[in-house]
Design a protein around this motif. Sequence first.
Motif, PDB file in Angstrom:
ATOM      1  N   ASP A  84     -45.266  -4.595 -30.301  1.00  0.00           N
ATOM      2  CA  ASP A  84     -45.893  -3.726 -29.301  1.00  0.00           C
ATOM      3  C   ASP A  84     -45.937  -4.381 -27.926  1.00  0.00           C
ATOM      4  O   ASP A  84     -45.850  -3.688 -26.908  1.00  0.00           O
ATOM      5  CB  ASP A  84     -47.284  -3.308 -29.755  1.00  0.00           C
ATOM      6  CG  ASP A  84     -47.217  -2.297 -30.891  1.00  0.00           C
ATOM      7  OD1 ASP A  84     -46.442  -1.327 -30.775  1.00  0.00           O
ATOM      8  OD2 ASP A  84     -47.927  -2.480 -31.891  1.00  0.00           O
ATOM      9  N   SER A  88     -44.392  -2.663 -24.601  1.00  0.00           N
ATOM     10  CA  SER A  88     -45.210  -2.401 -23.423  1.00  0.00           C
ATOM     11  C   SER A  88     -44.595  -2.922 -22.128  1.00  0.00           C
ATOM     12  O   SER A  88     -44.935  -2.450 -21.052  1.00  0.00           O
ATOM     13  CB  SER A  88     -46.602  -2.995 -23.602  1.00  0.00           C
ATOM     14  OG  SER A  88     -46.548  -4.407 -23.585  1.00  0.00           O
ATOM     15  N   CYS A  89     -43.684  -3.872 -22.233  1.00  0.00           N
ATOM     16  CA  CYS A  89     -43.125  -4.449 -21.007  1.00  0.00           C
ATOM     17  C   CYS A  89     -41.621  -4.226 -20.851  1.00  0.00           C
ATOM     18  O   CYS A  89     -41.063  -4.563 -19.814  1.00  0.00           O
ATOM     19  CB  CYS A  89     -43.445  -5.948 -20.924  1.00  0.00           C
ATOM     20  SG  CYS A  89     -42.603  -6.950 -22.160  1.00  0.00           S
ATOM     21  N   THR A  93     -38.973   1.232 -22.530  1.00  0.00           N
ATOM     22  CA  THR A  93     -40.105   1.864 -23.208  1.00  0.00           C
ATOM     23  C   THR A  93     -41.398   1.918 -22.404  1.00  0.00           C
ATOM     24  O   THR A  93     -42.365   2.520 -22.879  1.00  0.00           O
ATOM     25  CB  THR A  93     -40.395   1.136 -24.542  1.00  0.00           C
ATOM     26  OG1 THR A  93     -40.460  -0.275 -24.307  1.00  0.00           O
ATOM     27  CG2 THR A  93     -39.331   1.442 -25.567  1.00  0.00           C
ATOM     28  N   THR A  94     -41.424   1.342 -21.236  1.00  0.00           N
ATOM     29  CA  THR A  94     -42.692   1.328 -20.490  1.00  0.00           C
ATOM     30  C   THR A  94     -43.197   2.729 -20.172  1.00  0.00           C
ATOM     31  O   THR A  94     -44.411   2.937 -20.078  1.00  0.00           O
ATOM     32  CB  THR A  94     -42.584   0.513 -19.183  1.00  0.00           C
ATOM     33  OG1 THR A  94     -41.482   0.997 -18.412  1.00  0.00           O
ATOM     34  CG2 THR A  94     -42.421  -0.963 -19.466  1.00  0.00           C
ATOM     35  N   PRO A  98     -46.542   6.773 -26.363  1.00  0.00           N
ATOM     36  CA  PRO A  98     -46.787   6.116 -27.652  1.00  0.00           C
ATOM     37  C   PRO A  98     -46.607   7.070 -28.835  1.00  0.00           C
ATOM     38  O   PRO A  98     -46.167   6.655 -29.905  1.00  0.00           O
ATOM     39  CB  PRO A  98     -48.238   5.634 -27.544  1.00  0.00           C
ATOM     40  CG  PRO A  98     -48.470   5.479 -26.082  1.00  0.00           C
ATOM     41  CD  PRO A  98     -47.660   6.576 -25.431  1.00  0.00           C
ATOM     42  N   ARG A 145     -50.818   0.869 -35.041  1.00  0.00           N
ATOM     43  CA  ARG A 145     -50.716   1.561 -33.757  1.00  0.00           C
ATOM     44  C   ARG A 145     -51.678   2.742 -33.669  1.00  0.00           C
ATOM     45  O   ARG A 145     -52.207   3.059 -32.617  1.00  0.00           O
ATOM     46  CB  ARG A 145     -49.284   2.030 -33.523  1.00  0.00           C
ATOM     47  CG  ARG A 145     -48.328   0.913 -33.148  1.00  0.00           C
ATOM     48  CD  ARG A 145     -46.889   1.428 -33.026  1.00  0.00           C
ATOM     49  NE  ARG A 145     -46.753   2.514 -32.082  1.00  0.00           N
ATOM     50  CZ  ARG A 145     -46.609   2.395 -30.751  1.00  0.00           C
ATOM     51  NH1 ARG A 145     -46.593   1.182 -30.210  1.00  0.00           N
ATOM     52  NH2 ARG A 145     -46.474   3.441 -29.980  1.00  0.00           N
TER      53      ARG A 145
END
Length: 149
Positions: A84, A88-89, A93-94, A98, A145
């Motif tokens: 994850d 997130s970075c 995918t930023t 979700p 998640r």
Amino acid sequence: MWDRVRPPERLVPHLDAVVELAARSLVCCAGDTAAHLDLRDDNVVVDTEGAAWICDWNWAARSAAWVDLVTLLISARGDGHDADAWLSCHPLTTDVSPDHVDALLAALCGYMWHESAREPAEWSPFLRRHQRWYARVLTDWLADRRGWR
């Protein structure tokens, strides 16, 4: 595949939500990027010059650009890495919802539980073991998640 498998205990109380997520995966993962759909460490060969070659394109399809990153991170998560944090970075995918990632995880999880229960594959003696491992990793990842304890 969720209608054909016995769900893992951790997901039973949330099975309706899992099924709903999985059903939305085709819409959530739609796109025009060439996707491998089984990207993992043993499907990447690094040559003597350091170039990486992706092999074993059995499941190639068009999808969202981020899908292969998620499939690559399944084995990383299973090996104890924080998948994850990567999601997130990473530029792919930023900006991805979700819920879209969770939809893919739910669909892959159902597929892996289904496939892992099949008869042993003569052509690949460790395939069902790999699929069971992936199914467990996906189950835990999705449940973590979603906050399902």
